[in-house]
Design a protein around this motif. Structure first.
Motif, PDB file in Angstrom:
ATOM      1  N   ILE A  33       0.841  -1.202   0.000  1.00 56.27           N
ATOM      2  CA  ILE A  33       0.000   0.000   0.000  1.00 56.27           C
ATOM      3  C   ILE A  33       0.881   1.258   0.000  1.00 56.27           C
ATOM      4  O   ILE A  33       0.629   2.196  -0.757  1.00 56.27           O
ATOM      5  N   CYS A  34       1.908   1.259   0.827  1.00 55.97           N
ATOM      6  CA  CYS A  34       2.788   2.429   0.931  1.00 55.97           C
ATOM      7  C   CYS A  34       3.521   2.691  -0.386  1.00 55.97           C
ATOM      8  O   CYS A  34       3.615   3.844  -0.823  1.00 55.97           O
ATOM      9  N   ARG A  35       4.021   1.653  -1.013  1.00 54.52           N
ATOM     10  CA  ARG A  35       4.699   1.824  -2.306  1.00 54.52           C
ATOM     11  C   ARG A  35       3.720   2.296  -3.371  1.00 54.52           C
ATOM     12  O   ARG A  35       4.038   3.165  -4.186  1.00 54.52           O
ATOM     13  N   LYS A  36       2.537   1.721  -3.375  1.00 55.19           N
ATOM     14  CA  LYS A  36       1.524   2.064  -4.374  1.00 55.19           C
ATOM     15  C   LYS A  36       1.183   3.553  -4.334  1.00 55.19           C
ATOM     16  O   LYS A  36       1.021   4.194  -5.365  1.00 55.19           O
ATOM     17  N   TYR A  37       1.062   4.106  -3.131  1.00 60.25           N
ATOM     18  CA  TYR A  37       0.649   5.501  -2.982  1.00 60.25           C
ATOM     19  C   TYR A  37       1.800   6.450  -2.654  1.00 60.25           C
ATOM     20  O   TYR A  37       1.582   7.645  -2.477  1.00 60.25           O
ATOM     21  N   GLY A  38       3.010   5.918  -2.540  1.00 63.07           N
ATOM     22  CA  GLY A  38       4.173   6.762  -2.297  1.00 63.07           C
ATOM     23  C   GLY A  38       4.201   7.404  -0.933  1.00 63.07           C
ATOM     24  O   GLY A  38       4.557   8.574  -0.793  1.00 63.07           O
ATOM     25  N   ILE A  39       3.815   6.633   0.078  1.00 60.56           N
ATOM     26  CA  ILE A  39       3.829   7.166   1.443  1.00 60.56           C
ATOM     27  C   ILE A  39       4.818   6.382   2.300  1.00 60.56           C
ATOM     28  O   ILE A  39       5.217   5.276   1.962  1.00 60.56           O
ATOM     29  N   ASN A  40       5.170   6.959   3.406  1.00 58.80           N
ATOM     30  CA  ASN A  40       6.080   6.338   4.355  1.00 58.80           C
ATOM     31  C   ASN A  40       5.289   5.367   5.236  1.00 58.80           C
ATOM     32  O   ASN A  40       4.196   5.686   5.690  1.00 58.80           O
ATOM     33  N   SER A  41       5.858   4.189   5.491  1.00 58.67           N
ATOM     34  CA  SER A  41       5.144   3.208   6.311  1.00 58.67           C
ATOM     35  C   SER A  41       4.909   3.718   7.734  1.00 58.67           C
ATOM     36  O   SER A  41       3.898   3.380   8.352  1.00 58.67           O
ATOM     37  N   ALA A  42       5.804   4.557   8.238  1.00 60.24           N
ATOM     38  CA  ALA A  42       5.606   5.119   9.577  1.00 60.24           C
ATOM     39  C   ALA A  42       4.332   5.967   9.624  1.00 60.24           C
ATOM     40  O   ALA A  42       3.599   5.946  10.610  1.00 60.24           O
ATOM     41  N   SER A  43       4.069   6.695   8.542  1.00 61.13           N
ATOM     42  CA  SER A  43       2.837   7.492   8.462  1.00 61.13           C
ATOM     43  C   SER A  43       1.631   6.578   8.477  1.00 61.13           C
ATOM     44  O   SER A  43       0.649   6.847   9.179  1.00 61.13           O
ATOM     45  N   PHE A  44       1.691   5.488   7.714  1.00 53.52           N
ATOM     46  CA  PHE A  44       0.569   4.548   7.666  1.00 53.52           C
ATOM     47  C   PHE A  44       0.285   3.991   9.056  1.00 53.52           C
ATOM     48  O   PHE A  44      -0.860   3.967   9.499  1.00 53.52           O
ATOM     49  N   TYR A  45       1.331   3.560   9.755  1.00 57.39           N
ATOM     50  CA  TYR A  45       1.144   2.997  11.096  1.00 57.39           C
ATOM     51  C   TYR A  45       0.564   4.040  12.055  1.00 57.39           C
ATOM     52  O   TYR A  45      -0.259   3.706  12.907  1.00 57.39           O
ATOM     53  N   GLN A  46       0.987   5.286  11.905  1.00 62.00           N
ATOM     54  CA  GLN A  46       0.457   6.348  12.765  1.00 62.00           C
ATOM     55  C   GLN A  46      -1.022   6.574  12.496  1.00 62.00           C
ATOM     56  O   GLN A  46      -1.820   6.720  13.417  1.00 62.00           O
ATOM     57  N   TRP A  47      -1.395   6.598  11.215  1.00 65.43           N
ATOM     58  CA  TRP A  47      -2.813   6.767  10.857  1.00 65.43           C
ATOM     59  C   TRP A  47      -3.628   5.600  11.374  1.00 65.43           C
ATOM     60  O   TRP A  47      -4.724   5.766  11.889  1.00 65.43           O
ATOM     61  N   GLN A  48      -3.082   4.396  11.223  1.00 63.44           N
ATOM     62  CA  GLN A  48      -3.766   3.188  11.661  1.00 63.44           C
ATOM     63  C   GLN A  48      -3.994   3.253  13.175  1.00 63.44           C
ATOM     64  O   GLN A  48      -5.087   2.965  13.673  1.00 63.44           O
ATOM     65  N   LYS A  49      -2.985   3.662  13.899  1.00 64.00           N
ATOM     66  CA  LYS A  49      -3.079   3.771  15.353  1.00 64.00           C
ATOM     67  C   LYS A  49      -4.108   4.821  15.781  1.00 64.00           C
ATOM     68  O   LYS A  49      -4.865   4.604  16.724  1.00 64.00           O
ATOM     69  N   SER A  50      -4.164   5.914  15.047  1.00 64.42           N
ATOM     70  CA  SER A  50      -5.086   6.988  15.432  1.00 64.42           C
ATOM     71  C   SER A  50      -6.541   6.651  15.127  1.00 64.42           C
ATOM     72  O   SER A  50      -7.443   7.256  15.680  1.00 64.42           O
ATOM     73  N   MET A  51      -6.777   5.661  14.252  1.00 62.43           N
ATOM     74  CA  MET A  51      -8.142   5.279  13.905  1.00 62.43           C
ATOM     75  C   MET A  51      -8.717   4.197  14.820  1.00 62.43           C
ATOM     76  O   MET A  51      -9.879   3.901  14.755  1.00 62.43           O
ATOM     77  N   ILE A  52      -7.888   3.620  15.644  1.00 61.03           N
ATOM     78  CA  ILE A  52      -8.340   2.542  16.532  1.00 61.03           C
ATOM     79  C   ILE A  52      -9.022   3.118  17.747  1.00 61.03           C
ATOM     80  O   ILE A  52      -8.739   4.086  18.287  1.00 61.03           O
TER      81      ILE A  52
END
Length: 52
Positions: A33-52
């Motif tokens: 997902i991160c490669r597909k959209y050009g984002i940093n995996s740390a950002s993804f994990y932070q977003w994931q954590k904030s949505m829980i």
């Protein structure tokens, strides 16, 4: 001497939710997902954590 500027992008809440939905509704990895959209995996994990 030149100063180094970090590249900082702001993502919309809709974009973040789209990424998270795609991750949870498919069997692909977070790295994919991160490669597909050009984002940093740390950002993804932070977003994931904030949505829980």
């Amino acid at each position: 001497m030149g100063s180094k500027h970090s590249k900082h992008r702001t993502f919309s809440e809709d974009f973040i939710l789209t990424l998270l939905r795609e991750y949870y509704s498919s069997e692909v990895s977070i790295n994919f997902i991160c490669r597909k959209y050009g984002i940093n995996s740390a950002s993804f994990y932070q977003w994931q954590k904030s949505m829980i």
